[in-house]
Every structure is written in C-alpha cells, then in structure tokens.
Design a protein around this motif. Structure first.
Motif, PDB file in Angstrom:
ATOM      1  N   ILE A   1       0.849  -1.187   0.000  1.00  0.00           N
ATOM      2  CA  ILE A   1       0.000   0.000   0.000  1.00  0.00           C
ATOM      3  C   ILE A   1       0.889   1.243   0.000  1.00  0.00           C
ATOM      4  O   ILE A   1       1.811   1.355   0.810  1.00  0.00           O
ATOM      5  CB  ILE A   1      -0.932   0.026   1.229  1.00  0.00           C
ATOM      6  CG1 ILE A   1      -1.790  -1.241   1.266  1.00  0.00           C
ATOM      7  CG2 ILE A   1      -1.806   1.278   1.206  1.00  0.00           C
ATOM      8  CD1 ILE A   1      -2.717  -1.396   0.077  1.00  0.00           C
ATOM      9  N   ALA A   2       0.603   2.176  -0.897  1.00  0.00           N
ATOM     10  CA  ALA A   2       1.399   3.401  -0.994  1.00  0.00           C
ATOM     11  C   ALA A   2       0.943   4.422   0.035  1.00  0.00           C
ATOM     12  O   ALA A   2      -0.254   4.593   0.282  1.00  0.00           O
ATOM     13  CB  ALA A   2       1.286   3.990  -2.398  1.00  0.00           C
ATOM     14  N   THR A   3       1.902   5.112   0.642  1.00  0.00           N
ATOM     15  CA  THR A   3       1.587   6.187   1.569  1.00  0.00           C
ATOM     16  C   THR A   3       1.222   7.451   0.791  1.00  0.00           C
ATOM     17  O   THR A   3       1.298   7.484  -0.440  1.00  0.00           O
ATOM     18  CB  THR A   3       2.780   6.480   2.490  1.00  0.00           C
ATOM     19  OG1 THR A   3       3.913   6.873   1.687  1.00  0.00           O
ATOM     20  CG2 THR A   3       3.148   5.255   3.307  1.00  0.00           C
TER      21      THR A   3
ATOM     22  N   SER B   1       6.342   5.901   0.221  1.00  0.00           N
ATOM     23  CA  SER B   1       6.771   4.595   0.705  1.00  0.00           C
ATOM     24  C   SER B   1       5.711   3.564   0.349  1.00  0.00           C
ATOM     25  O   SER B   1       4.532   3.889   0.180  1.00  0.00           O
ATOM     26  CB  SER B   1       6.979   4.624   2.219  1.00  0.00           C
ATOM     27  OG  SER B   1       8.006   5.515   2.582  1.00  0.00           O
ATOM     28  N   LEU B   2       6.137   2.315   0.254  1.00  0.00           N
ATOM     29  CA  LEU B   2       5.223   1.201   0.019  1.00  0.00           C
ATOM     30  C   LEU B   2       5.252   0.308   1.248  1.00  0.00           C
ATOM     31  O   LEU B   2       6.311  -0.201   1.634  1.00  0.00           O
ATOM     32  CB  LEU B   2       5.631   0.426  -1.236  1.00  0.00           C
ATOM     33  CG  LEU B   2       5.510   1.208  -2.552  1.00  0.00           C
ATOM     34  CD1 LEU B   2       6.194   0.462  -3.690  1.00  0.00           C
ATOM     35  CD2 LEU B   2       4.049   1.465  -2.891  1.00  0.00           C
TER      36      LEU B   2
ATOM     37  N   LEU C   1       4.826  -1.950   7.726  1.00  0.00           N
ATOM     38  CA  LEU C   1       6.275  -1.782   7.660  1.00  0.00           C
ATOM     39  C   LEU C   1       6.684  -1.267   6.284  1.00  0.00           C
ATOM     40  O   LEU C   1       6.114  -1.660   5.263  1.00  0.00           O
ATOM     41  CB  LEU C   1       6.978  -3.111   7.942  1.00  0.00           C
ATOM     42  CG  LEU C   1       6.701  -3.748   9.310  1.00  0.00           C
ATOM     43  CD1 LEU C   1       7.382  -5.106   9.409  1.00  0.00           C
ATOM     44  CD2 LEU C   1       7.165  -2.828  10.434  1.00  0.00           C
ATOM     45  N   ILE C   2       7.678  -0.380   6.257  1.00  0.00           N
ATOM     46  CA  ILE C   2       8.170   0.171   4.998  1.00  0.00           C
ATOM     47  C   ILE C   2       8.997  -0.891   4.283  1.00  0.00           C
ATOM     48  O   ILE C   2      10.017  -1.347   4.796  1.00  0.00           O
ATOM     49  CB  ILE C   2       9.012   1.432   5.241  1.00  0.00           C
ATOM     50  CG1 ILE C   2       8.166   2.519   5.909  1.00  0.00           C
ATOM     51  CG2 ILE C   2       9.590   1.952   3.929  1.00  0.00           C
ATOM     52  CD1 ILE C   2       8.955   3.743   6.328  1.00  0.00           C
ATOM     53  N   LYS C   3       8.554  -1.284   3.095  1.00  0.00           N
ATOM     54  CA  LYS C   3       9.240  -2.322   2.337  1.00  0.00           C
ATOM     55  C   LYS C   3       9.957  -1.779   1.107  1.00  0.00           C
ATOM     56  O   LYS C   3      11.005  -2.287   0.721  1.00  0.00           O
ATOM     57  CB  LYS C   3       8.233  -3.396   1.903  1.00  0.00           C
ATOM     58  CG  LYS C   3       7.681  -4.214   3.060  1.00  0.00           C
ATOM     59  CD  LYS C   3       8.785  -4.972   3.777  1.00  0.00           C
ATOM     60  CE  LYS C   3       8.258  -5.852   4.877  1.00  0.00           C
ATOM     61  NZ  LYS C   3       9.343  -6.580   5.591  1.00  0.00           N
ATOM     62  N   MET C   4       9.378  -0.760   0.477  1.00  0.00           N
ATOM     63  CA  MET C   4       9.974  -0.214  -0.733  1.00  0.00           C
ATOM     64  C   MET C   4       9.707   1.285  -0.796  1.00  0.00           C
ATOM     65  O   MET C   4       8.917   1.830  -0.021  1.00  0.00           O
ATOM     66  CB  MET C   4       9.421  -0.904  -1.990  1.00  0.00           C
ATOM     67  CG  MET C   4       9.618  -2.411  -2.036  1.00  0.00           C
ATOM     68  SD  MET C   4       9.130  -3.148  -3.620  1.00  0.00           S
ATOM     69  CE  MET C   4      10.586  -2.774  -4.608  1.00  0.00           C
TER      70      MET C   4
END
Length: 541
Positions: free
Chosen positions: A388-390, A406-407, A413-416
C-alpha cells in the motif's frame, strides 16, 4: 439590578465553558448578547407574576433580541453567501502568482526523502511508549505533526491524558514527547528531559478547567479572535510549545483568515501573542491546512462568479483530494495541492504552493497526475506483493516534479520506496532503498520513448576526467555501471545504459564528460555521460 446580575453570572459560567469569541464577525457574540437579554428579561418577568403584563424594559429587550436575530440572518446570508460575495471568496487567498517549479523547490537528496508518513509515525511512537512499563495506562499519544527541527524533519507528538480520571490523578502533566524522524524510521526518541530537567506536558487539549489549553489561552486575554489549529511544536532547543492560530472571519460569518499566532509553553503555561510577521522562526505553520484548502477551492471555483461555478464551470479549477507539507529551497514550508479541472478524475492542470506562514501562494502550470493516480501507479508496479502506498510527497528530482512515497506491507512496515513522475505517472522507479528507487526512476526518465527529459538543477555538476575504475553489477535483471574519475577520486558514479549507450562500450583510461546532482555524497547517480574518446574515434571512421 438582580435580573442583570443573575444574567451576568449565568453568562460568565457559559463563557467559561464554551469560550465564545467576542468579535463582530463571529455568531457567538450575537448569541451571547441575545442570551443575556433573554435571561435578564425572564428574571424581570419573574416566575410568580400573576398578571400577563410584561414590563416595558423586558419588552424592549425581547425586541432587541428579535432585531439581533434579523441582523445575524442578514450578515450570514447577504454578507456571507457566495451568491453575493463570490469575488470576495475568490480573492481571500490573495494574489496567486505563476512561478517556475525548479526555482522554488530545491532538488532532493536521497538522505532527505520523507519515508515515514503519519500512520507509520503513530505505530513507531506507540511502540516506543510500550517500552515504558505502565506509561500506556495513564497517557496516550497526541496528534503527530511534521516540522523542521534544527534542519531535520521530524514527526513530533506530545503525551496527553487518557481521560478525565487520568487527568485528575495526574495534575502534574504527562511526561515528555515523542520524536520520529521523517527520513529514518530507525530514529525514534522519547524525550523526557531537557538539560537534565524533566518535561511535563501540563497544558494540553485533553486537560480540563484551568489546564485546558484553549481555556488557558482564552483567559489570558485572547477572546476577541478565533482559536484554531492547536499544533504541538518544539523549538530548536527542544522546548515544548503549543502553536495556536488566531483568526477572524472576513466574509460575514465565513471566510476564516489567519491573523496571528499564540504560543503556549506546554509546561510553564507562558503565553505569547505574535503577528504573522513577528512569529518566531522555529514556527513552521501559522496558516491551517483546512483554511488554505478552502481558500484555494474558492479561488478556483469562483474564478468567474457564482453562477458560472454552478452552471457553466468555464475556467473552474478545484484542488485535488488532500494537502501535504513540502519544504522549499529557501528553508520555508509550503502547503502543496494539485489543481484539476472540474469533473477531472486523475489529471491535474498544475499545482499550488502556499507558504505556511505568510500565505504567499504560487501556481505552477504543470499538467500531470493526481496524488491518487500516482499511488495506484506505484502499487501497480508491485501488485503481486500487495503493498500500500503512503500519501505522496512532491519533490524536485533533477528539475522534474516528482511524487515520492513509501510502500507498506499489511503490517505497516516500509518495504519499498517509489518515485513517480507528476507529468506522466507511467514513468516511475521503485526499489528496496531510496537510492535504488532513485536510480531506477532516473533510468526510466532517461529511457527512449518518453517525452520527459531531465532538466537542470541547482546542484548539477559537470566533470571531465579519465576513467580510473569501471565495473558493472546486475541487480534485479538491470545492469548498473560503476565508475570513478581521476578528477574526482572521492566519488563513485553509477548509471545504466539508458543514460548513454556509450557506457557499455567504455573502458578504463577513456576521457569522459559526465553530469550529476551533487549533494556531497560519495555515491552519485549520473544525469548525462559522454565518452569523448569514443566520440572522436567514431568521427575518424
């Protein structure tokens, strides 16, 4: 006198709890005058009066109340309705000047990209509180707000009371505040002391009676202007303050407009009042985001009057959903929102930046994608992962307006990280680190087949030299070339063949020319590359 004394006591009690604004542009002034006259008139009549006659003075007071009701209707409708005041609504934001994007927003460095959104900050803050035994049972996190603290971006939130019972048993206030770095999710701090002195958040919105923040400000002489946007901020020394915007209504009972700011030391309760021009430099926001959003909406929709806004809608613009905070090359903060034509879904005609202190507003004609469209594009790039995009934040990447977000996985948790072009949301780069995402984004920008070219930036540097080292590395199926020059032995340059088809043909000892955005880091992404030896040899053939 008994009637007026009784009415005055009742009105004082009501004012203590409801905090009316005694200003001609606020409905509460007329309401309280009317209540005072009605209550005193009823006391004059008396509950035991046997005749049906009403004293003349009471009749006069009731007549005045009727006149006040009529006056408020006139003020509210005739002086406050956009039917008659569309031009006033349109002009409330002030002059909106067109400007150049790259001149106002500084190019981004990977170390300055905002990765942590408010939701992530809340999760990290609650985790930090949970590390202190028993603290979570008496206090909770207040609202996180982002601010510039001594040159670094942080989400900052105070600890506030859980309930009335928790307040009454903890009148000394809540301990400290939480700081979460907006660029580094590992940097989470629970600040409980300053210079070895304990910090207690005594004055706060979740307190009561004299410790209630709004009442404390009100009783310190601020009852002739509205109070809004109760924001917790710290100065560069870490001292905790509440920053509260003062405002009046400019169009009848509508058209809220900031006029100044009040600061309250969260522990000592010291109150200071400032005009917009005199506010301390550490205060990031004086103009509330909802004020700016409403004023931009009215600026765009009433461009040619009320009836055009309702029927014709020619030249009508509306802000996109949401408004975010960005920082300019001048160190100031700005409210950012896209502007789209009436009825448009995923396309914008430009965007607006409004100074969060002075309300100076600039419009940038930059057709592109809305924030929601950019989020969908980033999520679609890794749709198999379900990230999910912020909320996207707009940055300057090599002179190009770019959404950065962030994704997050399902656990938050920030993954990408994703970079998405504002102009064309199909051009994007994602990566597990900010550096990787930025490399992929610049590679996509440099690819043939799109109409966007990397522009100049204030940090752009061009170097000439001889390649001393050259190697390549394959990451996720993409080949990256790493090289060093004799003219810059402390820097490593990285790029793909999308920047230049001469890169795969280059070798150590070649004379080259290259450009990059210099942020003082050792690893730098190329924006241009030219092998001078290869160019000369091709010309001689």
């Amino acid at each position: 006198m008994l009637a007026y004394g009784t009415s005055a006591i009742i009105m004082f009690i009501l004012a203590y709890f409801y905090l009316p604004v005694f200003n001609l542009s606020f409905f509460s002034l007329y309401l309280f005058i009317s209540l005072f006259l009605v209550i005193s008139g009823l006391v004059l009549i008396g509950p035991s009066r046997k005749t049906i006659s009403i004293p003349n003075i009471a009749k006069t007071q009731f007549s005045i109340v009727g006149f006040i009701i009529l006056l408020t209707i006139i003020i509210g409708f005739a002086f406050g309705s956009p039917i008659f005041r569309a031009s006033a609504y349109h002009n409330l934001i002030g002059d909106v000047a067109e400007s150049e994007f790259s001149a106002d927003i500084s190019p981004v460095s990977t170390k300055d990209v905002r990765l942590v959104d408010r939701g992530t900050a809340i999760r990290l803050g609650e985790k930090k509180i949970g590390e202190v035994p028993g603290l979570g049972s008496i206090a909770k996190l207040g609202i996180f707000n982002i601010q510039n603290v001594d040159g670094q971006l942080y989400w900052v939130a105070p600890l506030v009371h859980q309930s009335f019972i928790k307040w009454i048993t903890n009148l000394d206030g809540c301990t400290g505040y939480i700081m979460v770095s907006a660029t580094n999710p590992q940097d989470v701090r629970f600040v409980q002391t300053i210079n070895n002195e304990p910090i207690n958040i005594i004055y706060q919105p979740e307190a009561y009676l004299e410790q209630d923040l709004a009442r404390h400000i009100y009783l310190n002489g601020n009852f002739t202007q509205g109070l809004t946007d109760f924001t917790f901020e710290i100065n560069d020394s870490g001292e905790p303050y509440w920053v509260v915007t003062l405002y009046t209504n400019k169009i009848g009972f509508n058209g809220a407009n900031a006029t100044g700011v009040v600061t309250v030391h969260a522990q000592s309760g010291e109150v200071n009042k400032y005009t917009i021009e005199d506010a301390p430099a550490w205060i990031d926001r004086i103009q509330p985001d909802n004020f700016i959003f409403d004023q931009l909406y009215n600026w765009g929709i009433y461009v040619d009057g009320f009836f055009n806004a309702v029927f014709g809608q020619q030249n009508v613009l509306v802000p996109t959903a949401g408004i975010s905070l960005v920082y300019g090359s001048d160190g100031n903060s700005y409210w950012y929102t896209g502007m789209t034509s009436a009825g448009a879904d995923e396309a914008t005609v430009g965007f607006v930046l409004t100074n969060t202190r002075t309300k100076e507003t600039k419009f940038y004609k930059q057709p592109g994608a809305t924030e929601i469209a950019a989020q969908r594009s980033a999520e679609g790039k890794v749709q198999e992962k379900g990230y999910i995009a912020t909320e996207p934040i707009m940055y300057n990447v090599s002179g190009i307006p770019t959404y950065v977000m962030s994704l997050l996985d399902k656990a938050g948790l920030i993954k990408m990280v994703a970079f998405v072009s504002v102009e064309d949301y199909s051009i994007l780069g994602v990566g597990e680190t900010t550096e990787e995402a930025l490399r992929n984004y610049k590679s996509a920008l440099a690819s043939t087949g799109n109409d966007i070219t990397i522009g100049s930036s204030v940090n752009s540097v061009t170097l000439y030299g001889v390649i001393t080292r050259l190697n390549m590395d394959v990451q996720n199926g993409d080949t990256y070339y790493y090289l060093m020059l004799d003219s810059a032995p402390d820097k490593i340059f990285i790029s793909t063949s999308n920047i230049s088809s001469e890169l795969p043909l280059s070798r150590e000892g070649d004379d080259v020319s290259l450009s990059f955005d210099d942020y003082g880091e050792s690893l730098n992404n190329l924006t241009t590359f030219d092998n001078l030896d290869l160019s000369i040899s091709l010309l001689n053939q």
